[in-house]
Scaffold this motif. Structure first.
Motif, PDB file in Angstrom:
ATOM      1  N   UNK A  12       0.819  -1.217   0.000  1.00  8.08           N
ATOM      2  CA  UNK A  12       0.000   0.000   0.000  1.00  8.08           C
ATOM      3  C   UNK A  12       0.853   1.267   0.000  1.00  8.08           C
ATOM      4  N   UNK A  13       2.155   1.126  -0.263  1.00  6.22           N
ATOM      5  CA  UNK A  13       3.030   2.297  -0.305  1.00  6.22           C
ATOM      6  C   UNK A  13       2.558   3.274  -1.395  1.00  6.22           C
ATOM      7  N   UNK A  14       2.774   4.563  -1.125  1.00  9.78           N
ATOM      8  CA  UNK A  14       2.347   5.579  -2.093  1.00  9.78           C
ATOM      9  C   UNK A  14       3.239   6.806  -1.989  1.00  9.78           C
ATOM     10  N   UNK A  15       3.361   7.497  -3.083  1.00 10.21           N
ATOM     11  CA  UNK A  15       4.159   8.723  -3.125  1.00 10.21           C
ATOM     12  C   UNK A  15       3.670   9.721  -2.082  1.00 10.21           C
ATOM     13  N   UNK A  16       4.607  10.312  -1.358  1.00 11.43           N
ATOM     14  CA  UNK A  16       4.272  11.340  -0.380  1.00 11.43           C
ATOM     15  C   UNK A  16       3.893  10.840   0.992  1.00 11.43           C
ATOM     16  N   UNK A  17       3.981   9.536   1.229  1.00 14.53           N
ATOM     17  CA  UNK A  17       3.520   9.014   2.521  1.00 14.53           C
ATOM     18  C   UNK A  17       4.446   9.397   3.676  1.00 14.53           C
ATOM     19  N   UNK A  18       5.646   9.871   3.360  1.00 14.92           N
ATOM     20  CA  UNK A  18       6.587  10.255   4.417  1.00 14.92           C
ATOM     21  C   UNK A  18       6.541  11.751   4.737  1.00 14.92           C
ATOM     22  N   UNK A  19       5.546  12.443   4.205  1.00 13.84           N
ATOM     23  CA  UNK A  19       5.499  13.903   4.344  1.00 13.84           C
ATOM     24  C   UNK A  19       5.514  14.364   5.798  1.00 13.84           C
ATOM     25  N   UNK A  20       4.858  13.621   6.686  1.00 14.96           N
ATOM     26  CA  UNK A  20       4.770  14.051   8.087  1.00 14.96           C
ATOM     27  C   UNK A  20       5.755  13.339   9.009  1.00 14.96           C
ATOM     28  N   UNK A  21       6.636  12.518   8.435  1.00 11.55           N
ATOM     29  CA  UNK A  21       7.624  11.797   9.243  1.00 11.55           C
ATOM     30  C   UNK A  21       8.716  12.755   9.701  1.00 11.55           C
ATOM     31  N   UNK A  22       9.143  12.598  10.938  1.00 15.49           N
ATOM     32  CA  UNK A  22      10.211  13.425  11.499  1.00 15.49           C
ATOM     33  C   UNK A  22      11.452  13.385  10.588  1.00 15.49           C
ATOM     34  N   UNK A  23      11.910  14.543  10.094  1.00 14.17           N
ATOM     35  CA  UNK A  23      13.092  14.572   9.217  1.00 14.17           C
ATOM     36  C   UNK A  23      14.322  13.913   9.843  1.00 14.17           C
ATOM     37  N   UNK A  24      14.408  13.935  11.177  1.00 17.85           N
ATOM     38  CA  UNK A  24      15.558  13.311  11.847  1.00 17.85           C
ATOM     39  C   UNK A  24      15.565  11.801  11.624  1.00 17.85           C
ATOM     40  N   UNK A  25      14.377  11.216  11.503  1.00 16.41           N
ATOM     41  CA  UNK A  25      14.274   9.777  11.258  1.00 16.41           C
ATOM     42  C   UNK A  25      14.714   9.444   9.839  1.00 16.41           C
ATOM     43  N   UNK A  49      13.779   0.800  -0.930  1.00 16.12           N
ATOM     44  CA  UNK A  49      13.076   2.057  -0.657  1.00 16.12           C
ATOM     45  C   UNK A  49      11.724   1.794   0.014  1.00 16.12           C
ATOM     46  N   UNK A  50      11.002   0.801  -0.509  1.00 16.88           N
ATOM     47  CA  UNK A  50       9.682   0.484   0.041  1.00 16.88           C
ATOM     48  C   UNK A  50       9.792   0.081   1.508  1.00 16.88           C
ATOM     49  N   UNK A  51      10.678  -0.873   1.792  1.00 17.80           N
ATOM     50  CA  UNK A  51      10.734  -1.437   3.140  1.00 17.80           C
ATOM     51  C   UNK A  51      11.215  -0.426   4.174  1.00 17.80           C
ATOM     52  N   UNK A  52      12.248   0.333   3.845  1.00 18.68           N
ATOM     53  CA  UNK A  52      12.755   1.325   4.796  1.00 18.68           C
ATOM     54  C   UNK A  52      11.747   2.447   5.008  1.00 18.68           C
ATOM     55  N   UNK A  53      11.062   2.832   3.948  1.00 16.02           N
ATOM     56  CA  UNK A  53      10.076   3.918   4.064  1.00 16.02           C
ATOM     57  C   UNK A  53       8.895   3.501   4.932  1.00 16.02           C
ATOM     58  N   UNK A  54       8.378   2.300   4.716  1.00 23.20           N
ATOM     59  CA  UNK A  54       7.257   1.825   5.542  1.00 23.20           C
ATOM     60  C   UNK A  54       7.703   1.678   6.994  1.00 23.20           C
ATOM     61  N   UNK A  55       8.901   1.172   7.207  1.00 17.65           N
ATOM     62  CA  UNK A  55       9.413   1.014   8.571  1.00 17.65           C
ATOM     63  C   UNK A  55       9.434   2.337   9.319  1.00 17.65           C
ATOM     64  N   UNK A  56      10.042   3.370   8.733  1.00 19.43           N
ATOM     65  CA  UNK A  56      10.169   4.631   9.486  1.00 19.43           C
ATOM     66  C   UNK A  56       8.833   5.356   9.581  1.00 19.43           C
ATOM     67  N   UNK A  57       7.955   5.155   8.610  1.00 13.14           N
ATOM     68  CA  UNK A  57       6.610   5.725   8.709  1.00 13.14           C
ATOM     69  C   UNK A  57       5.900   5.148   9.935  1.00 13.14           C
ATOM     70  N   UNK A  58       5.979   3.844  10.106  1.00 11.66           N
ATOM     71  CA  UNK A  58       5.326   3.195  11.241  1.00 11.66           C
ATOM     72  C   UNK A  58       6.029   3.534  12.558  1.00 11.66           C
ATOM     73  N   UNK A  59       7.352   3.567  12.553  1.00 11.40           N
ATOM     74  CA  UNK A  59       8.069   3.911  13.785  1.00 11.40           C
ATOM     75  C   UNK A  59       7.749   5.335  14.218  1.00 11.40           C
ATOM     76  N   UNK A  60       7.644   6.256  13.261  1.00  5.39           N
ATOM     77  CA  UNK A  60       7.303   7.640  13.574  1.00  5.39           C
ATOM     78  C   UNK A  60       5.934   7.716  14.250  1.00  5.39           C
TER      79      UNK A  60
END
Length: 301
Positions: A12-25, A49-60
């Motif tokens: 379910x990954x999508x462009x822009x899903x990291x917009x609100x993730x803490x930049x430090x992460x 890219x998919x796996x790391x992005x989903x991981x930090x999105x969820x951790x955030x």
């Protein structure tokens, strides 16, 4: 209140899903792995890219909910989601989760750089799908029955040509839906045993803590608070089917009354609602964290 926190995997990954993730992460990912996350449709053609992005999105999202003093009674991760689940349960640190998921993604991508993936079949029982796979097995285009998401939702993993053949046979047999998934590797099948072995070896060097809540394991569907069983799941779930249907049945036995599905997507919530219609649910892919906190506070009263 007994809340289940659910963490989906790829798809379910999508462009822009990291917009609100803490930049430090995001910066930490680059510092630890050398990878700059793109957060674009083009970037999400790449499994790393998919796996790391989903991981930090969820951790955030985990960090922000915990800062608001919310904790899970149970956690459940689907495939890649086991790492965020383990993180939410206090088993693995931020840095180690990022390092291990980067390794996992690279191992998976290098093992099957192209021509392999997963498909989903809806409307047939697992034994029916198994019979189709068995009757049409081809060693040159191997396909295996993999995840049990619900009684009538089963995935298959393997060679794309072989999967397409199985999907067509499933449609002929009466499947409501049979399609390829946006997963570029044959996850949760015997084809991933080599990757699982290397990942397990790498995890031996990682200091893991006992989970501070109940952890539902992918590889057998069971509940545990044993760090060794969590470690086994983190390392080996790629070579086993995900028994999500069993996991949700066990969650029901623990008398959960609410759930939070972390981003991206809302498939896990739909599957849970089918099993426990009366449960209160939150899907962070569809609402803000502020709205989620409002509902949690309301339900607590």
């Amino acid at each position: 209140m007994k809340t289940l926190w659910m963490f989906p995997g790829q798809g379910s990954q999508r462009q822009g899903m990291l917009a609100d993730v803490d930049p430090k992460l995001k910066k930490k990912v680059t510092e630890l792995t050398g990878i700059e996350l793109l957060d674009t449709d083009h970037g999400y053609l790449d499994s790393v890219q998919i796996q790391l992005s989903i991981l930090i999105l969820q951790m955030d999202q985990v960090i922000k909910l915990k800062q608001a003093n919310w904790e899970p009674a149970l956690v459940a991760g689907h495939s890649l989601g086991v790492f965020a689940a383990a993180y939410a349960a206090g088993v693995i640190s931020t840095d180690e989760a990022i390092r291990i998921v980067a390794l996992r993604a690279n191992l998976m991508q290098n093992a099957y750089p192209n021509g392999y993936g997963m498909g989903v079949i809806v409307g047939l029982l697992r034994k029916e799908v198994t019979q189709i796979v068995t009757d049409n097995f081809d060693t040159n285009h191997p396909v295996y029955v993999s995840n049990q998401n619900s009684q009538l939702q089963v995935t298959v993993s393997g060679n794309i040509a072989g999967i397409n053949h199985v999907l067509e046979k499933a449609k002929i047999q009466g499947a409501q839906k049979a399609k390829l998934l946006r997963v570029p590797v044959p996850s949760h099948s015997p084809l991933m045993k080599g990757v699982a072995k290397k990942l397990t070896e790498a995890l031996k060097a990682v200091k893991l803590q006992q989970p501070n809540c109940i952890y539902l394991a992918d590889y057998n569907g069971h509940a545990t608070r044993d760090v060794e069983k969590v470690a086994y799941d983190l390392g080996n779930n790629l070579s086993y089917p995900v028994y999500w249907d069993v996991m949700m049945s066990i969650a029901k036995e623990y008398l959960i009354d609410s759930s939070v599905e972390f981003s991206p997507g809302h498939v896990m919530t739909s599957l849970l609602k089918a099993k426990i219609p009366e449960i209160k649910t939150i899907t962070l892919g569809d609402m803000s964290l502020e709205d989620a906190e409002f509902l949690l506070n309301k339900w607590l009263k």
